[in-house]
Scaffold this motif. Structure first.
Motif, PDB file in Angstrom:
ATOM      1  N   LYS A 178       0.740  -1.222   0.099  1.00  0.00           N
ATOM      2  CA  LYS A 178      -0.176  -0.029   0.268  1.00  0.00           C
ATOM      3  C   LYS A 178       1.000   1.303   0.017  1.00  0.00           C
ATOM      4  N   GLY A 179       2.147   1.190   0.079  1.00  0.00           N
ATOM      5  CA  GLY A 179       3.080   2.319  -0.237  1.00  0.00           C
ATOM      6  C   GLY A 179       3.395   2.837   0.922  1.00  0.00           C
ATOM      7  N   ILE A 180       3.299   2.234   2.224  1.00  0.00           N
ATOM      8  CA  ILE A 180       3.689   2.540   3.537  1.00  0.00           C
ATOM      9  C   ILE A 180       4.966   2.149   3.744  1.00  0.00           C
ATOM     10  N   LYS A 181       5.802   2.981   4.206  1.00  0.00           N
ATOM     11  CA  LYS A 181       7.192   2.916   4.722  1.00  0.00           C
ATOM     12  C   LYS A 181       7.201   1.854   5.937  1.00  0.00           C
ATOM     13  N   SER A 182       7.959   0.680   5.977  1.00  0.00           N
ATOM     14  CA  SER A 182       7.928  -0.307   6.982  1.00  0.00           C
ATOM     15  C   SER A 182       9.447  -0.224   7.698  1.00  0.00           C
ATOM     16  N   CYS A 183       9.507  -0.239   8.993  1.00  0.00           N
ATOM     17  CA  CYS A 183      10.909  -0.088   9.306  1.00  0.00           C
ATOM     18  C   CYS A 183      11.045  -1.316  10.193  1.00  0.00           C
ATOM     19  N   ILE A 184      10.148  -2.333  10.045  1.00  0.00           N
ATOM     20  CA  ILE A 184      10.187  -3.653  10.998  1.00  0.00           C
ATOM     21  C   ILE A 184      11.451  -4.331  11.026  1.00  0.00           C
ATOM     22  N   ASN A 185      12.284  -4.230   9.937  1.00  0.00           N
ATOM     23  CA  ASN A 185      13.770  -4.766   9.872  1.00  0.00           C
ATOM     24  C   ASN A 185      14.851  -3.910  10.113  1.00  0.00           C
ATOM     25  N   CYS A 186      14.485  -2.618  10.683  1.00  0.00           N
ATOM     26  CA  CYS A 186      15.619  -1.599  10.858  1.00  0.00           C
ATOM     27  C   CYS A 186      15.807  -1.497  12.447  1.00  0.00           C
ATOM     28  N   MET A 187      17.313  -1.779  12.507  1.00  0.00           N
ATOM     29  CA  MET A 187      17.832  -1.750  14.060  1.00  0.00           C
ATOM     30  C   MET A 187      18.625  -0.221  14.076  1.00  0.00           C
ATOM     31  N   ARG A 188      18.563   0.507  12.942  1.00  0.00           N
ATOM     32  CA  ARG A 188      19.349   1.693  13.184  1.00  0.00           C
ATOM     33  C   ARG A 188      19.503   2.596  14.299  1.00  0.00           C
ATOM     34  N   PRO A 189      18.044   2.859  14.548  1.00  0.00           N
ATOM     35  CA  PRO A 189      18.038   3.768  15.917  1.00  0.00           C
ATOM     36  C   PRO A 189      18.156   3.155  16.992  1.00  0.00           C
ATOM     37  N   HIS A 190      18.141   1.870  17.010  1.00  0.00           N
ATOM     38  CA  HIS A 190      17.986   1.114  18.463  1.00  0.00           C
ATOM     39  C   HIS A 190      19.587   0.355  18.716  1.00  0.00           C
ATOM     40  N   LEU A 191      20.482   0.807  17.843  1.00  0.00           N
ATOM     41  CA  LEU A 191      22.037   0.551  18.442  1.00  0.00           C
ATOM     42  C   LEU A 191      22.507   1.595  19.101  1.00  0.00           C
ATOM     43  N   LYS A 192      22.967   1.316  20.397  1.00  0.00           N
ATOM     44  CA  LYS A 192      23.762   2.223  21.136  1.00  0.00           C
ATOM     45  C   LYS A 192      24.836   3.134  20.550  1.00  0.00           C
ATOM     46  N   GLU A 193      25.569   2.339  19.605  1.00  0.00           N
ATOM     47  CA  GLU A 193      26.723   3.141  18.851  1.00  0.00           C
ATOM     48  C   GLU A 193      26.079   4.007  17.655  1.00  0.00           C
ATOM     49  N   ASN A 194      24.948   4.128  17.386  1.00  0.00           N
ATOM     50  CA  ASN A 194      24.306   4.941  16.208  1.00  0.00           C
ATOM     51  C   ASN A 194      23.854   6.192  16.750  1.00  0.00           C
ATOM     52  N   TYR A 195      23.870   6.518  18.067  1.00  0.00           N
ATOM     53  CA  TYR A 195      23.561   7.906  18.338  1.00  0.00           C
ATOM     54  C   TYR A 195      23.931   8.891  17.571  1.00  0.00           C
ATOM     55  N   ASP A 196      25.233   9.099  17.489  1.00  0.00           N
ATOM     56  CA  ASP A 196      25.826  10.356  16.664  1.00  0.00           C
ATOM     57  C   ASP A 196      25.528  10.236  15.223  1.00  0.00           C
ATOM     58  N   LEU A 197      25.475   8.953  14.664  1.00  0.00           N
ATOM     59  CA  LEU A 197      25.008   8.826  13.221  1.00  0.00           C
ATOM     60  C   LEU A 197      23.425   9.432  13.002  1.00  0.00           C
ATOM     61  N   ILE A 198      22.656   9.167  14.172  1.00  0.00           N
ATOM     62  CA  ILE A 198      21.307   9.750  13.882  1.00  0.00           C
ATOM     63  C   ILE A 198      21.382  11.071  13.763  1.00  0.00           C
ATOM     64  N   LYS A 199      21.985  11.652  14.755  1.00  0.00           N
ATOM     65  CA  LYS A 199      22.049  13.148  14.910  1.00  0.00           C
ATOM     66  C   LYS A 199      22.785  13.779  13.759  1.00  0.00           C
ATOM     67  N   ASP A 200      23.695  13.235  13.277  1.00  0.00           N
ATOM     68  CA  ASP A 200      24.514  13.766  12.077  1.00  0.00           C
ATOM     69  C   ASP A 200      23.449  13.571  10.912  1.00  0.00           C
ATOM     70  N   THR A 201      22.707  12.726  10.654  1.00  0.00           N
ATOM     71  CA  THR A 201      21.627  12.587   9.532  1.00  0.00           C
ATOM     72  C   THR A 201      20.758  13.608   9.761  1.00  0.00           C
ATOM     73  N   LEU A 202      20.124  13.910  10.915  1.00  0.00           N
ATOM     74  CA  LEU A 202      19.379  14.874  11.045  1.00  0.00           C
ATOM     75  C   LEU A 202      19.649  16.316  10.815  1.00  0.00           C
ATOM     76  N   VAL A 203      21.032  16.649  11.280  1.00  0.00           N
ATOM     77  CA  VAL A 203      21.637  17.878  11.020  1.00  0.00           C
ATOM     78  C   VAL A 203      21.846  18.079   9.546  1.00  0.00           C
ATOM     79  N   LYS A 204      22.314  17.032   8.739  1.00  0.00           N
ATOM     80  CA  LYS A 204      22.467  17.005   7.366  1.00  0.00           C
ATOM     81  C   LYS A 204      21.327  17.203   6.376  1.00  0.00           C
ATOM     82  N   ASN A 205      20.136  16.928   6.982  1.00  0.00           N
ATOM     83  CA  ASN A 205      18.857  16.851   6.305  1.00  0.00           C
ATOM     84  C   ASN A 205      17.858  17.782   6.755  1.00  0.00           C
ATOM     85  N   GLN A 206      18.200  18.710   7.258  1.00  0.00           N
ATOM     86  CA  GLN A 206      17.220  19.767   7.938  1.00  0.00           C
ATOM     87  C   GLN A 206      16.745  20.464   6.740  1.00  0.00           C
TER      88      GLN A 206
END
Length: 79
Positions: A51-79
Motif C-alpha cells: 500500500k506504499g507505507i514505509k515499513s521499518c520492521i527490519n531496521c535496527m539503526r536507531p536502536h543500536l547504542k553506537e548509532n546515536y551520533d549517526l542519527i544526530k548527524d543525519t538529522l543535521v545534514k537533512n534539515q
C-alpha cells in the motif's frame, strides 16, 4: 561517559519492538525513529508495503547504542 546516548525500558509492553539477538543492548532512546520522515534518505533498512507505507520492521539503526551520533548527524545534514 555519554549516558544520554542510551536508554532502555524493559518494562515497556513492546520491548523489544524489533527482533534482536542482543536485547540487553537494545536502545529505546529513539522509540519513534526521528529519521522516518526522511523517507528513502533515512539510511535505514526499510521497505514499502504493497500500500506504499514505509515499513521499518527490519531496521535496527536507531536502536543500536553506537548509532546515536549517526542519527544526530543525519538529522543535521537533512534539515
Amino acid at each position: 561517559m555519554e549516558h544520554y546516548k542510551y536508554f532502555q525500558n524493559k518494562e515497556c509492553e513492546y520491548f523489544p519492538c524489533h527482533k534482536t539477538d542482543d536485547p540487553d543492548n537494545f536502545n529505546c532512546l529513539f522509540c519513534y525513529c526521528p529519521l522516518y520522515h526522511l523517507g528513502d534518505k533515512c539510511g535505514g533498512n526499510f521497505t514499502y508495503t504493497s500500500k506504499g507505507i514505509k515499513s521499518c520492521i527490519n531496521c535496527m539503526r536507531p536502536h543500536l547504542k553506537e548509532n546515536y551520533d549517526l542519527i544526530k548527524d543525519t538529522l543535521v545534514k537533512n534539515q
